[in-house]
Design a protein around this motif. Sequence first.
Motif, PDB file in Angstrom:
ATOM      1  N   GLY A 115       0.553 -12.328  25.991  1.00 50.07           N
ATOM      2  CA  GLY A 115      -0.274 -11.916  26.277  1.00 50.07           C
ATOM      3  C   GLY A 115      -0.210 -13.066  27.752  1.00 50.07           C
ATOM      4  N   LEU A 116       0.039 -14.031  27.210  1.00 51.43           N
ATOM      5  CA  LEU A 116       0.201 -15.382  28.927  1.00 51.43           C
ATOM      6  C   LEU A 116       1.057 -15.022  30.170  1.00 51.43           C
ATOM      7  CD1 LEU A 116       0.291 -18.991  27.235  1.00 51.43           C
ATOM      8  CD2 LEU A 116      -1.597 -17.677  28.824  1.00 51.43           C
ATOM      9  N   SER A 117       1.982 -13.794  29.525  1.00 57.09           N
ATOM     10  CA  SER A 117       3.095 -13.800  30.313  1.00 57.09           C
ATOM     11  C   SER A 117       2.226 -12.112  31.137  1.00 57.09           C
ATOM     12  CB  SER A 117       4.004 -13.346  30.071  1.00 57.09           C
ATOM     13  OG  SER A 117       3.949 -12.224  28.870  1.00 57.09           O
TER      14      SER A 117
ATOM     15  N   ALA B  57      -1.333 -11.998  31.425  1.00 53.63           N
ATOM     16  CA  ALA B  57      -2.665 -12.520  32.085  1.00 53.63           C
ATOM     17  C   ALA B  57      -2.599 -12.644  33.204  1.00 53.63           C
ATOM     18  CB  ALA B  57      -3.529 -13.774  30.912  1.00 53.63           C
ATOM     19  N   ARG B  58      -3.854 -11.684  34.082  1.00 56.58           N
ATOM     20  CA  ARG B  58      -3.551 -11.959  35.389  1.00 56.58           C
ATOM     21  C   ARG B  58      -5.403 -13.135  35.724  1.00 56.58           C
ATOM     22  NH1 ARG B  58      -6.269  -8.053  37.832  1.00 56.58           N
ATOM     23  NH2 ARG B  58      -6.386  -6.825  35.897  1.00 56.58           N
ATOM     24  N   GLY B  59      -6.238 -13.446  34.456  1.00 58.34           N
ATOM     25  CA  GLY B  59      -7.767 -13.881  34.769  1.00 58.34           C
ATOM     26  C   GLY B  59      -7.489 -15.581  35.395  1.00 58.34           C
ATOM     27  N   ARG B  60      -8.336 -16.291  36.112  1.00 60.76           N
ATOM     28  CA  ARG B  60      -8.276 -17.583  36.153  1.00 60.76           C
ATOM     29  C   ARG B  60      -7.982 -18.155  34.617  1.00 60.76           C
ATOM     30  NH1 ARG B  60     -11.443 -15.612  39.464  1.00 60.76           N
ATOM     31  NH2 ARG B  60     -13.323 -16.103  38.988  1.00 60.76           N
ATOM     32  N   HIS B  61      -8.808 -17.622  34.340  1.00 65.31           N
ATOM     33  CA  HIS B  61      -9.213 -18.085  32.261  1.00 65.31           C
ATOM     34  C   HIS B  61      -8.783 -17.260  31.322  1.00 65.31           C
ATOM     35  CE1 HIS B  61     -12.886 -20.090  35.405  1.00 65.31           C
ATOM     36  NE2 HIS B  61     -11.682 -21.084  35.296  1.00 65.31           N
ATOM     37  N   VAL B  62      -7.698 -18.376  30.413  1.00 68.48           N
ATOM     38  CA  VAL B  62      -7.842 -17.301  29.856  1.00 68.48           C
ATOM     39  C   VAL B  62      -8.420 -17.751  28.264  1.00 68.48           C
ATOM     40  CG1 VAL B  62      -5.504 -16.689  27.755  1.00 68.48           C
ATOM     41  CG2 VAL B  62      -5.491 -17.373  30.462  1.00 68.48           C
ATOM     42  N   ALA B  63      -9.099 -17.079  27.392  1.00 63.79           N
ATOM     43  CA  ALA B  63      -9.610 -17.242  25.751  1.00 63.79           C
ATOM     44  C   ALA B  63      -8.378 -16.167  25.008  1.00 63.79           C
ATOM     45  CB  ALA B  63     -11.319 -16.321  26.150  1.00 63.79           C
ATOM     46  N   TYR B  64      -8.832 -16.386  23.716  1.00 66.95           N
ATOM     47  CA  TYR B  64      -8.224 -15.721  22.576  1.00 66.95           C
ATOM     48  C   TYR B  64      -9.226 -15.660  21.237  1.00 66.95           C
ATOM     49  CZ  TYR B  64      -4.606 -18.361  24.462  1.00 66.95           C
ATOM     50  OH  TYR B  64      -3.371 -19.134  25.363  1.00 66.95           O
ATOM     51  N   LEU B  65      -9.361 -15.049  20.943  1.00 72.45           N
ATOM     52  CA  LEU B  65      -9.674 -14.005  19.626  1.00 72.45           C
ATOM     53  C   LEU B  65      -8.821 -13.532  18.715  1.00 72.45           C
ATOM     54  CD1 LEU B  65     -13.368 -13.505  18.413  1.00 72.45           C
ATOM     55  CD2 LEU B  65     -12.593 -10.741  19.458  1.00 72.45           C
ATOM     56  N   GLY B  66      -9.368 -14.093  17.591  1.00 72.83           N
ATOM     57  CA  GLY B  66      -8.596 -13.519  16.221  1.00 72.83           C
ATOM     58  C   GLY B  66      -9.518 -12.118  15.531  1.00 72.83           C
ATOM     59  N   HIS B  67      -8.140 -11.507  15.395  1.00 71.71           N
ATOM     60  CA  HIS B  67      -8.514 -10.007  15.653  1.00 71.71           C
ATOM     61  C   HIS B  67      -9.819  -9.905  13.888  1.00 71.71           C
ATOM     62  CE1 HIS B  67      -5.015  -8.534  12.134  1.00 71.71           C
ATOM     63  NE2 HIS B  67      -6.035 -10.238  11.353  1.00 71.71           N
TER      64      HIS B  67
ATOM     65  N   HIS C  11     -15.238 -28.825  35.638  1.00 72.73           N
ATOM     66  CA  HIS C  11     -14.463 -28.686  36.382  1.00 72.73           C
ATOM     67  C   HIS C  11     -13.578 -28.777  34.706  1.00 72.73           C
ATOM     68  CE1 HIS C  11     -15.916 -28.390  40.248  1.00 72.73           C
ATOM     69  NE2 HIS C  11     -17.052 -29.134  39.953  1.00 72.73           N
ATOM     70  N   ALA C  12     -12.968 -28.946  34.048  1.00 66.94           N
ATOM     71  CA  ALA C  12     -12.357 -28.900  32.931  1.00 66.94           C
ATOM     72  C   ALA C  12     -11.012 -27.716  32.232  1.00 66.94           C
ATOM     73  CB  ALA C  12     -13.274 -29.016  31.546  1.00 66.94           C
ATOM     74  N   GLU C  13      -9.892 -28.125  31.998  1.00 67.14           N
ATOM     75  CA  GLU C  13      -9.059 -27.185  31.837  1.00 67.14           C
ATOM     76  C   GLU C  13      -9.413 -27.050  30.349  1.00 67.14           C
ATOM     77  OE1 GLU C  13      -5.454 -28.645  34.445  1.00 67.14           O
ATOM     78  OE2 GLU C  13      -6.397 -30.558  33.459  1.00 67.14           O
ATOM     79  N   VAL C  14      -9.550 -27.173  29.418  1.00 68.11           N
ATOM     80  CA  VAL C  14      -9.549 -26.586  28.508  1.00 68.11           C
ATOM     81  C   VAL C  14     -10.864 -27.121  27.852  1.00 68.11           C
ATOM     82  CG1 VAL C  14      -9.280 -26.515  25.560  1.00 68.11           C
ATOM     83  CG2 VAL C  14      -7.270 -27.297  27.799  1.00 68.11           C
TER      84      VAL C  14
ATOM     85  N   ARG D 222      -5.139 -20.711  33.021  1.00 68.32           N
ATOM     86  CA  ARG D 222      -3.873 -19.955  32.910  1.00 68.32           C
ATOM     87  C   ARG D 222      -3.147 -21.435  33.610  1.00 68.32           C
ATOM     88  NH1 ARG D 222      -1.683 -16.149  36.534  1.00 68.32           N
ATOM     89  NH2 ARG D 222      -3.415 -16.150  37.316  1.00 68.32           N
ATOM     90  N   GLN D 223      -3.234 -22.324  34.520  1.00 73.58           N
ATOM     91  CA  GLN D 223      -2.042 -23.640  34.773  1.00 73.58           C
ATOM     92  C   GLN D 223      -1.877 -24.432  33.956  1.00 73.58           C
ATOM     93  OE1 GLN D 223      -4.743 -21.923  36.608  1.00 73.58           O
ATOM     94  NE2 GLN D 223      -4.366 -20.640  38.348  1.00 73.58           N
ATOM     95  N   ALA D 224      -2.819 -24.236  32.829  1.00 70.71           N
ATOM     96  CA  ALA D 224      -2.639 -25.487  31.870  1.00 70.71           C
ATOM     97  C   ALA D 224      -2.078 -24.953  30.780  1.00 70.71           C
ATOM     98  CB  ALA D 224      -4.425 -25.691  31.448  1.00 70.71           C
ATOM     99  N   ALA D 225      -2.322 -23.599  30.146  1.00 69.01           N
ATOM    100  CA  ALA D 225      -1.186 -23.360  29.407  1.00 69.01           C
ATOM    101  C   ALA D 225       0.685 -23.758  30.269  1.00 69.01           C
ATOM    102  CB  ALA D 225      -1.452 -22.211  28.793  1.00 69.01           C
ATOM    103  N   HIS D 226       0.560 -23.127  31.138  1.00 66.77           N
ATOM    104  CA  HIS D 226       2.062 -23.019  31.991  1.00 66.77           C
ATOM    105  C   HIS D 226       1.822 -24.684  31.855  1.00 66.77           C
ATOM    106  CE1 HIS D 226       2.101 -18.852  32.342  1.00 66.77           C
ATOM    107  NE2 HIS D 226       1.389 -18.823  33.341  1.00 66.77           N
ATOM    108  N   ARG D 227       1.657 -25.222  32.149  1.00 69.62           N
ATOM    109  CA  ARG D 227       1.890 -26.574  31.882  1.00 69.62           C
ATOM    110  C   ARG D 227       2.525 -27.115  30.487  1.00 69.62           C
ATOM    111  NH1 ARG D 227      -2.606 -28.561  34.639  1.00 69.62           N
ATOM    112  NH2 ARG D 227      -2.774 -29.952  33.279  1.00 69.62           N
ATOM    113  N   ALA D 228       1.150 -26.486  30.183  1.00 65.25           N
ATOM    114  CA  ALA D 228       2.057 -27.362  28.856  1.00 65.25           C
ATOM    115  C   ALA D 228       3.118 -26.781  28.052  1.00 65.25           C
ATOM    116  CB  ALA D 228       0.999 -26.738  27.668  1.00 65.25           C
TER     117      ALA D 228
END
Length: 435
Positions: free
Chosen positions: A81-83, A85-95, A115-118, A160-166
């Motif tokens: 999903g991260l690969s 994703a086009r959004g500026r922010h990424v959210a998750y939801l358990g099914h 202005h937080a990242e997470v 999205r940038q925070a996830a890639h950096r991590a």
Amino acid sequence: MNTRSAPCFSVIVATYNWSSALALALSSVLDQTEPDFELLVIGDACTDDSEAVVTALNDPRVRWINLEHNCGSQWGPNNVGLSLARGRHVAYLGHDDLWAPRHLEAARQCFDATHAEVLAAGCLLYGPPTSGLRALTGFFPHDRFTPRHFFPPSSLIHTRQAAHRAGGWVGPDVSRTAVDQEFLLRLQESGARFASTGEISVFKFNAAWRRNAYRRRDVAEQRACLAALRENSPAYLMRELTTALRAASEDRLLRIETPLNAERGATVGAGRNQAFKGSHRPMAIGPPVVPDKALRFDCEDEFAGFEWHGLETDAGGTRFRWIGPCHQASRALPVGLDRPVNITIRVVNEIQDGLLNASSLSVNHHPVGSAWIQPCDHGFEWHAHVDPTHWSEADRAELLVTITVPSTHRPLDLGINDDRRWLGLAIGWMEVAPA
């Protein structure tokens, strides 16, 4: 697609063979007051009708991707999903979780303000239905996140940038702890700034707390929650907060924290949770034994959700476990059933006189008749006869003994002692013998 058409949020839903729960979770996403999102539903090599559920939504914001190979947990689908994703922010939801309608709107407002990242959204976790247990996560003392303050992926929103950096998500074979906690650790270690939305907008029905949730596929809790959110979301939240406060007053509010020494491999824990919730079969340890003589199974301190308390030993050296706080407790025994058997259960104690008499037994979800006697020594012997002759082959391949008590009680409330645990029957050994 160009940058200007990129959505504000990419919502990732990892799923595996539970389409009835998935349909409700996706409905809670489509009910969002913030409409600027894409929804990526990633199947972990699903073989059921999950794709049809997604297709039936007929919404251009929704995309279905099914992996060729099963990863065994959310880390693989989340990375895919991260690969994408086009959004500026990424959210998750358990099914099998739900969002309140303001979840994404509150997150957008919080990103703009802090202005937080997470971000962590407030999350209400529900214990098994008869347990009365609740938990709250997503809030940080003094607004400062530390690794002790775990919150589930359904509460997590990040840039999205925070996830890639991590470095994204990693699997249990290399994770230091559970894969979701590992991802939070990596985000923090990469320097990401954390904040809380300050609003409860996530409702989690943890499958790892519900025995065989993936086999039973019962979505009554989620269906009732979604209906209440749609009818009047603020009123529902107020009722649930009142229930959580009552749980706190009754020693039923769980503290969700990660121990500071949680640096350990996650493979064992992941396998244990998968087996308990029924998404994967436990690792085979040989074929089940068909009893040609009495087989006795002493108490073991095995994982059992909130069905059993920890292993104890009485003054006479008998090991036992109390049922509780759930009203229903099961034990899986490595016994195959190709003939009628007699089951004997050693009941060491009952928290209240008459509780055993009002309790019932089932085997592999089939109710069975039973009777108990009080031998000369302390406690009771509970006897049941099981005839599996007309059961299905699957029902005869294992032995799941389930005890249901009408209620659990705190010794504190009964004037016994200061024990604040919710207890039912104290069970020692179980014995299976040919009839």
